[in-house]
Scaffold this active site. Structure first.
Site, PDB file in Angstrom:
ATOM      1  N   SER A 117      -4.549 -15.303   8.127  1.00  0.00           N
ATOM      2  CA  SER A 117      -3.798 -16.401   8.743  1.00  0.00           C
ATOM      3  C   SER A 117      -4.715 -17.315   9.537  1.00  0.00           C
ATOM      4  O   SER A 117      -5.731 -16.866  10.106  1.00  0.00           O
ATOM      5  CB  SER A 117      -2.761 -15.801   9.687  1.00  0.00           C
ATOM      6  OG  SER A 117      -2.213 -16.796  10.509  1.00  0.00           O
ATOM      7  N   TYR A 141      -0.568 -11.131  16.988  1.00  0.00           N
ATOM      8  CA  TYR A 141      -0.451 -11.339  15.538  1.00  0.00           C
ATOM      9  C   TYR A 141      -1.786 -11.830  14.966  1.00  0.00           C
ATOM     10  O   TYR A 141      -2.316 -11.254  14.004  1.00  0.00           O
ATOM     11  CB  TYR A 141       0.659 -12.361  15.245  1.00  0.00           C
ATOM     12  CG  TYR A 141       0.612 -12.879  13.832  1.00  0.00           C
ATOM     13  CD1 TYR A 141       0.930 -12.055  12.762  1.00  0.00           C
ATOM     14  CD2 TYR A 141       0.202 -14.189  13.562  1.00  0.00           C
ATOM     15  CE1 TYR A 141       0.854 -12.524  11.457  1.00  0.00           C
ATOM     16  CE2 TYR A 141       0.127 -14.662  12.264  1.00  0.00           C
ATOM     17  CZ  TYR A 141       0.451 -13.830  11.211  1.00  0.00           C
ATOM     18  OH  TYR A 141       0.356 -14.283   9.929  1.00  0.00           O
ATOM     19  N   LYS A 145      -4.774  -9.938  12.279  1.00  0.00           N
ATOM     20  CA  LYS A 145      -5.349 -10.496  11.046  1.00  0.00           C
ATOM     21  C   LYS A 145      -6.877 -10.506  11.138  1.00  0.00           C
ATOM     22  O   LYS A 145      -7.578 -10.200  10.167  1.00  0.00           O
ATOM     23  CB  LYS A 145      -4.809 -11.913  10.810  1.00  0.00           C
ATOM     24  CG  LYS A 145      -3.323 -11.956  10.534  1.00  0.00           C
ATOM     25  CD  LYS A 145      -2.977 -11.245   9.229  1.00  0.00           C
ATOM     26  CE  LYS A 145      -1.512 -11.227   8.920  1.00  0.00           C
ATOM     27  NZ  LYS A 145      -1.180 -10.471   7.707  1.00  0.00           N
TER      28      LYS A 145
END
Ligand code: UDP
Length: 321
Positions: A117, A141, A145
């Site tokens: 991402s 988050y 990644k």
């Protein structure tokens, strides 16, 4: 031989399953259906409802389906939720991925395409963002990644896995026969469409004091159909002995939240009711890709770069006929 698709019942994973089947690939899907209403898979696609961290289940699938490559989509994706529940994100996106990779290597699966991402960059120093920009994620988050990308770098050094990490900017739009749906829905375009349809409360614009032309956050929206094409190209790259690499996937154009709302209004021919709210925790102000590397190495050129086209496909998939 089969390709294992984790998270293949989800929004991007499902579009990729359809695309691979069109290309006559054999796929097998694993999804725990925790954030997807149903598996939504084409008839005949082998499907297993399991966690990616379920070593026994994954090992059995790898063995029974002669898996030789994995496209790893499964994971939690909501920036705001990750700030509220970081442990959940580290467990699902990192711990379970560690177990998955261990099982894959034991089973001799040595090609992986990973859904990364733009959130790995955090607040970037330069726009458009090149792949070699430092990682400074501003949310758990984004951090998950970045960590998984680092793990894949180490697997490459050991010679056990060659991988392509695809850093999606904002996946949007609808593939034929599919619509964007998450449970709960947190994404701008589907929320704006549902607000326009009167199916939800007015949209809240998260933050109006960013250092951007209209004060709202800017993102690079990329059509899910173009993402599906990029995954097939990434797989081809690995099968042709291409090196482990990372690629941004975006159009190189940024649109603010207000511009997206205007696009939805234009396409839908109705107003999008909205209210102005505070910033959402973890959100960077501007994320716009340089996707030159994907173009040069994978030959990836998005076919649907226009925001109104992306929004139109989303609208057509969600609005009543
Ligand atoms: N956004 C918003 N209201 C919403 C949902 C999203 O203003 O109800 C904003 C969000 O703050 C971000 C942009 O829209 O700036 C895109 O958010 P989304 O959740 O769709 O994707 P993300 O950028 O988090 O991957």
């Amino acid at each position: 031989m089969s390709i294992l698709i984790t998270g293949g019942a989800g929004y991007v994973g499902g579009a990729v399953v359809d695309h691979l089947i069109e290309q006559d690939e054999n796929v097998v899907v694993v999804d725990n259906l925790s954030r997807t209403p149903d598996s939504g898979l084409p008839d005949g696609v082998p499907f297993y409802q399991a966690d990616i961290g379920d070593r026994e289940a994954i090992a059995g699938i790898v063995r029974d389906h002669s898996v030789d490559a994995c496209l790893h989509f499964a994971g939690l994706i909501a920036v705001g939720e990750s700030v509220e529940q970081p442990g959940l994100y580290f467990e699902q996106n990192v711990s379970q991925t560690i177990a998955l990779f261990d099982v894959l290597t034991t089973g001799g699966v040595d090609n992986v395409v990973f859904s990364s991402s733009a959130a790995v960059y955090g607040e970037p120093d330069q726009i458009p963002i090149p792949e070699d920009h430092p990682h400074r994620p501003t949310s758990p988050y984004g951090s998950t990644k970045s960590i998984v990308e680092q793990i894949l770098t180490q697997y490459d050094l050991t010679g056990m896995i060659r991988s392509v990490s695809l850093r999606y900017f904002n996946a949007a739009g609808a593939a034929p026969g599919r619509s964007e749906r998450h449970v709960p829905e947190t994404h701008l375009i589907p929320l704006a469409i549902d607000a326009a349809l009167g199916l939800r409360d007015p949209l809240t614009v998260f933050g109006t004091d960013y250092d951007t032309p209209d004060g709202t956050a800017v993102r690079d929206y990329v059509h899910v159909v173009d993402l599906a094409d990029a995954h097939f190209r990434a797989l081809d790259h690995l099968r042709s002995d291409g090196a482990t690499d990372v690629f941004n996937l975006g159009n190189g154009e940024g649109y603010s939240v207000m511009q997206v709302i205007e696009s939805v209004s234009r396409v839908a021919g109705r107003e999008v009711p909205f209210i102005l709210g505070d910033r959402r925790a973890g959100d960077p102000p501007v994320l716009v890709a340089s996707a030159d590397r994907a173009q040069q190495t994978l030959g990836w050129v998005p076919e649907h770069p226009e925001l109104d086209d992306i929004v139109s496909s989303a609208w057509d998939s969600r609005s009543p006929a």
